[in-house]
Design a protein around this motif. Structure first.
Motif, PDB file in Angstrom:
ATOM      1  N   GLY B  84     -31.876  -7.705 -21.760  1.00 30.48           N
ATOM      2  CA  GLY B  84     -30.709  -8.295 -21.411  1.00 30.48           C
ATOM      3  C   GLY B  84     -30.540  -8.095 -19.605  1.00 30.48           C
ATOM      4  N   VAL B  85     -30.841  -7.716 -19.048  1.00 31.91           N
ATOM      5  CA  VAL B  85     -30.696  -7.459 -17.718  1.00 31.91           C
ATOM      6  C   VAL B  85     -31.970  -8.009 -17.138  1.00 31.91           C
ATOM      7  CG1 VAL B  85     -30.230  -5.897 -15.687  1.00 31.91           C
ATOM      8  CG2 VAL B  85     -29.707  -5.396 -17.860  1.00 31.91           C
ATOM      9  N   PHE B  86     -31.889  -8.768 -16.430  1.00 32.79           N
ATOM     10  CA  PHE B  86     -32.633 -10.111 -15.480  1.00 32.79           C
ATOM     11  C   PHE B  86     -34.183 -10.066 -16.131  1.00 32.79           C
ATOM     12  CE2 PHE B  86     -29.959  -8.183 -12.293  1.00 32.79           C
ATOM     13  CZ  PHE B  86     -29.157  -9.110 -12.208  1.00 32.79           C
ATOM     14  N   ALA B  87     -34.781 -10.088 -17.740  1.00 36.14           N
ATOM     15  CA  ALA B  87     -35.927 -10.237 -18.539  1.00 36.14           C
ATOM     16  C   ALA B  87     -35.059 -11.628 -19.534  1.00 36.14           C
ATOM     17  CB  ALA B  87     -35.818  -9.183 -18.423  1.00 36.14           C
ATOM     18  N   MET B  88     -36.180 -10.976 -20.542  1.00 35.75           N
ATOM     19  CA  MET B  88     -36.858 -12.182 -20.845  1.00 35.75           C
ATOM     20  C   MET B  88     -35.585 -12.935 -22.126  1.00 35.75           C
ATOM     21  SD  MET B  88     -39.146 -14.337 -20.456  1.00 35.75           S
ATOM     22  CE  MET B  88     -39.070 -15.013 -22.157  1.00 35.75           C
ATOM     23  N   LEU B 137     -31.581 -10.291  -6.206  1.00 37.75           N
ATOM     24  CA  LEU B 137     -31.909 -10.799  -4.861  1.00 37.75           C
ATOM     25  C   LEU B 137     -33.281 -12.116  -5.196  1.00 37.75           C
ATOM     26  CD1 LEU B 137     -31.939  -7.560  -2.935  1.00 37.75           C
ATOM     27  CD2 LEU B 137     -30.344  -9.408  -3.706  1.00 37.75           C
ATOM     28  N   SER B 138     -34.203 -12.635  -6.111  1.00 35.06           N
ATOM     29  CA  SER B 138     -34.798 -13.156  -6.089  1.00 35.06           C
ATOM     30  C   SER B 138     -34.412 -15.067  -6.137  1.00 35.06           C
ATOM     31  CB  SER B 138     -35.318 -13.648  -7.319  1.00 35.06           C
ATOM     32  OG  SER B 138     -36.278 -14.729  -7.109  1.00 35.06           O
ATOM     33  N   ASP B 139     -34.579 -15.618  -5.026  1.00 37.83           N
ATOM     34  CA  ASP B 139     -33.391 -17.223  -5.009  1.00 37.83           C
ATOM     35  C   ASP B 139     -34.826 -18.269  -5.514  1.00 37.83           C
ATOM     36  OD1 ASP B 139     -35.653 -16.990  -3.398  1.00 37.83           O
ATOM     37  OD2 ASP B 139     -34.377 -17.958  -1.430  1.00 37.83           O
ATOM     38  N   ASN B 140     -35.310 -17.623  -6.480  1.00 40.51           N
ATOM     39  CA  ASN B 140     -36.010 -18.973  -7.473  1.00 40.51           C
ATOM     40  C   ASN B 140     -35.031 -19.198  -8.398  1.00 40.51           C
ATOM     41  OD1 ASN B 140     -38.739 -17.737  -6.061  1.00 40.51           O
ATOM     42  ND2 ASN B 140     -38.537 -16.705  -7.862  1.00 40.51           N
ATOM     43  N   PHE B 159     -18.000  -1.865  -4.160  1.00 36.36           N
ATOM     44  CA  PHE B 159     -19.141  -1.489  -4.846  1.00 36.36           C
ATOM     45  C   PHE B 159     -20.542  -0.601  -4.757  1.00 36.36           C
ATOM     46  CE2 PHE B 159     -17.591  -5.645  -7.717  1.00 36.36           C
ATOM     47  CZ  PHE B 159     -17.331  -4.419  -8.940  1.00 36.36           C
ATOM     48  N   ALA B 160     -20.842   0.150  -5.916  1.00 34.67           N
ATOM     49  CA  ALA B 160     -22.340   0.752  -5.446  1.00 34.67           C
ATOM     50  C   ALA B 160     -22.758  -0.906  -6.004  1.00 34.67           C
ATOM     51  CB  ALA B 160     -22.861   1.554  -5.660  1.00 34.67           C
ATOM     52  N   MET B 161     -24.606  -0.546  -5.260  1.00 40.56           N
ATOM     53  CA  MET B 161     -25.157  -1.955  -5.578  1.00 40.56           C
ATOM     54  C   MET B 161     -26.670  -1.451  -5.777  1.00 40.56           C
ATOM     55  SD  MET B 161     -24.249  -4.398  -1.919  1.00 40.56           S
ATOM     56  CE  MET B 161     -22.880  -3.861  -1.388  1.00 40.56           C
ATOM     57  N   ALA B 162     -26.868  -2.217  -6.982  1.00 38.63           N
ATOM     58  CA  ALA B 162     -28.209  -2.058  -7.849  1.00 38.63           C
ATOM     59  C   ALA B 162     -29.219  -3.362  -7.367  1.00 38.63           C
ATOM     60  CB  ALA B 162     -28.285  -1.970  -9.057  1.00 38.63           C
ATOM     61  N   PHE B 163     -30.186  -3.145  -6.856  1.00 40.70           N
ATOM     62  CA  PHE B 163     -30.638  -4.668  -6.174  1.00 40.70           C
ATOM     63  C   PHE B 163     -31.955  -4.968  -6.933  1.00 40.70           C
ATOM     64  CE2 PHE B 163     -28.716  -4.462  -2.134  1.00 40.70           C
ATOM     65  CZ  PHE B 163     -27.374  -5.256  -2.341  1.00 40.70           C
ATOM     66  N   TYR B 164     -32.297  -6.254  -8.007  1.00 47.18           N
ATOM     67  CA  TYR B 164     -33.548  -6.378  -8.594  1.00 47.18           C
ATOM     68  C   TYR B 164     -34.422  -7.142  -8.085  1.00 47.18           C
ATOM     69  CZ  TYR B 164     -31.782  -3.621 -12.886  1.00 47.18           C
ATOM     70  OH  TYR B 164     -31.943  -2.345 -13.499  1.00 47.18           O
ATOM     71  N   ASN B 165     -35.483  -7.456  -7.837  1.00 47.52           N
ATOM     72  CA  ASN B 165     -36.605  -8.135  -7.442  1.00 47.52           C
ATOM     73  C   ASN B 165     -36.326  -8.285  -6.008  1.00 47.52           C
ATOM     74  OD1 ASN B 165     -37.844  -8.523  -9.335  1.00 47.52           O
ATOM     75  ND2 ASN B 165     -36.012 -10.294 -10.057  1.00 47.52           N
ATOM     76  N   PRO B 166     -36.605  -6.966  -4.640  1.00 46.93           N
ATOM     77  CA  PRO B 166     -35.576  -7.539  -3.926  1.00 46.93           C
ATOM     78  C   PRO B 166     -36.703  -8.026  -3.048  1.00 46.93           C
ATOM     79  CG  PRO B 166     -36.957  -4.991  -3.510  1.00 46.93           C
ATOM     80  CD  PRO B 166     -36.648  -5.985  -5.271  1.00 46.93           C
ATOM     81  N   MET B 220     -42.402  -5.266  -5.082  1.00 45.71           N
ATOM     82  CA  MET B 220     -42.023  -6.550  -6.200  1.00 45.71           C
ATOM     83  C   MET B 220     -41.604  -4.507  -7.453  1.00 45.71           C
ATOM     84  SD  MET B 220     -44.689  -9.689  -6.666  1.00 45.71           S
ATOM     85  CE  MET B 220     -45.028  -8.554  -8.546  1.00 45.71           C
ATOM     86  N   ARG B 221     -42.533  -4.040  -7.203  1.00 45.56           N
ATOM     87  CA  ARG B 221     -41.726  -2.908  -8.411  1.00 45.56           C
ATOM     88  C   ARG B 221     -40.412  -2.233  -7.894  1.00 45.56           C
ATOM     89  NH1 ARG B 221     -46.755  -0.352 -10.422  1.00 45.56           N
ATOM     90  NH2 ARG B 221     -44.803   0.464 -12.372  1.00 45.56           N
ATOM     91  N   THR B 222     -40.370  -2.759  -6.858  1.00 40.47           N
ATOM     92  CA  THR B 222     -39.536  -1.773  -6.424  1.00 40.47           C
ATOM     93  C   THR B 222     -38.002  -1.788  -6.938  1.00 40.47           C
ATOM     94  OG1 THR B 222     -40.037  -1.158  -4.353  1.00 40.47           O
ATOM     95  CG2 THR B 222     -37.965  -0.412  -4.242  1.00 40.47           C
ATOM     96  N   VAL B 223     -37.013  -0.943  -7.554  1.00 45.30           N
ATOM     97  CA  VAL B 223     -35.764  -1.168  -7.692  1.00 45.30           C
ATOM     98  C   VAL B 223     -34.739  -0.393  -6.539  1.00 45.30           C
ATOM     99  CG1 VAL B 223     -35.158   0.330  -8.954  1.00 45.30           C
ATOM    100  CG2 VAL B 223     -33.778  -1.638  -8.940  1.00 45.30           C
TER     101      VAL B 223
END
Lengths: 250, 250
Positions: B84-88, B137-140, B159-166, B220-223
């Motif tokens: 449910g988080v930036f996934a399928m 962070l993906s702008d696709n 806020f603390a921030m978590a970035f996916y797909n940086p 790509m594999r970094t959060v």
């Protein structure tokens, strides 16, 4: 003998949501430390001492756990959900920072768990499928004004929002004010999900449009998810699906 | 025979972070559908058909899974982390909403998983121990301007921030701009955690002050987790602990 301290997340309630990593740590533990209902989820066995304590004594509990680890015990501090999300991990690190230098060099690990908002989101569909924030609505440890400011900025950023600790007996009014602020800031009918005791026998999921959300729909065991402006409802025979699309058109 | 569709999270990489609920669903599946590296994590066995597909074909994959479930198969769509988080999960619900009405009445369940930010936070300490947000962070799939706006509002909300797909090969510049915006908005030395391939053999954790963070520290594999203004570092012999205190003084 060298002790160790593991801060482990038990997930929201069901044993089917406890990771094998956490189960293995519990199987190796000499001592389990935590809030009464979380320690009650750990089965007693020879060689394991259970240390259950009441709510609101997080720092005492952390000191106890660190002391036991320092004495050479294999200690597991249990949290529900994920220990790093509004749970015991920060309390342990606050205690370490304020404590004797020797505590820093203990073998300390945090084991993640399924936090309530993820379990709640999964039950409803995928409301956190786009950018979101998580806010602890308790003002026991921060000023209410900061919560209010964060709510308004989160609405402006159009985040979906997950709220932990929306309401308790000692804080009956904050969540009603939260709903007032959101209605004022959002002015739409985005869905609000009230997810109570997710993954337990007492699970209840309720979805209402924001203007119909009322404070008494939440209690201490509820996590609340408010959609973004883009969150959608798919009506169907059973409970609707609620999801936030991945895309925002340019 | 009635089919079913389960959208399951495999966690960040280690089998020790796959929930028993997900393992049980995989053991019952007739078909597993997903992106190639995620399907590769599921062991082949008689009676199980693996359907691996390439990246960026999420809607095709969702249609395939729904079609199989409609044909009476027991289908599991696998995501890494939490579905449910930036996934399928959102892709499947988008497909259901746009598809034939019969798809809505399928037996569909989402099973949560350990999402990357929780695994990364646990490795570093407890950087998400106070209010935080998660931004893809993906702008696709959304305009860059919206990402920029959210970054500034998140900094303002502290806020603390978590970035996916940086960062990816096709989007080399966005993360450098993200760091510029954060330095401009925050003007401090809060810690930034780069967590790569958490819980796998290739795991790498690096903590640097915000002004020293550089775009090429992520792939790509970094959060990436950026602390709030209150996030603290506990220095010690090994890697430091990074945590955000529970309290904000009035």
């Amino acid at each position: 003998m060298t002790g160790s301290l593991v801060i482990a997340g038990l997930g929201p309630g069901s044993d089917a949501l406890v990771t094998p990593e956490v189960s293995a740590a519990l199987a190796r533990a000499s001592d389990v430390v935590g809030y009464i209902p979380y320690v009650a989820r750990v089965a007693a066995r020879p060689g394991l001492t259970l240390h259950a304590s009441d709510n609101r004594v997080e720092i005492d509990r952390a000191r106890q756990a660190l002391g036991l680890a320092r004495d050479g015990r294999r200690v597991v501090v249990v949290s529900s959900g994920d220990p790093g999300v509004f749970a015991m991990a920060s309390a342990v690190f606050e205690t370490i920072e304020a404590g004797p230098p020797a505590w820093r060099d203990l073998d300390i690990r945090v084991l993640p768990g399924i936090t309530a908002m993820l379990a709640a989101a999964a039950r409803a569909g995928a409301p956190l499928g786009h950018d979101f924030c998580a806010i602890n609505l308790s003002d026991n440890l921060k000023p209410w004004g900061l919560i209010e400011r964060r709510l308004r900025l989160a609405a402006k950023a159009d985040f979906a929002m997950a709220f932990y600790n929306p309401r308790s007996r000692s804080r009956p009014d904050g969540f009603a004010r939260t709903l007032d602020i959101l209605n004022d800031a959002c002015r739409d009918t985005r869905p609000v999900i009230f997810a109570r005791a997710v993954s337990t026998a007492r699970e209840q999921i309720r979805v209402v449009p924001l203007p119909e959300a009322r404070a008494d729909m939440a209690d201490m065991r509820t996590v609340v998810i408010v959609g973004s402006s883009a969150t959608r409802i798919i009506a169907r025979a059973g409970a609707p699906f609620v999801y936030t699309p991945r895309s925002v058109p340019a």
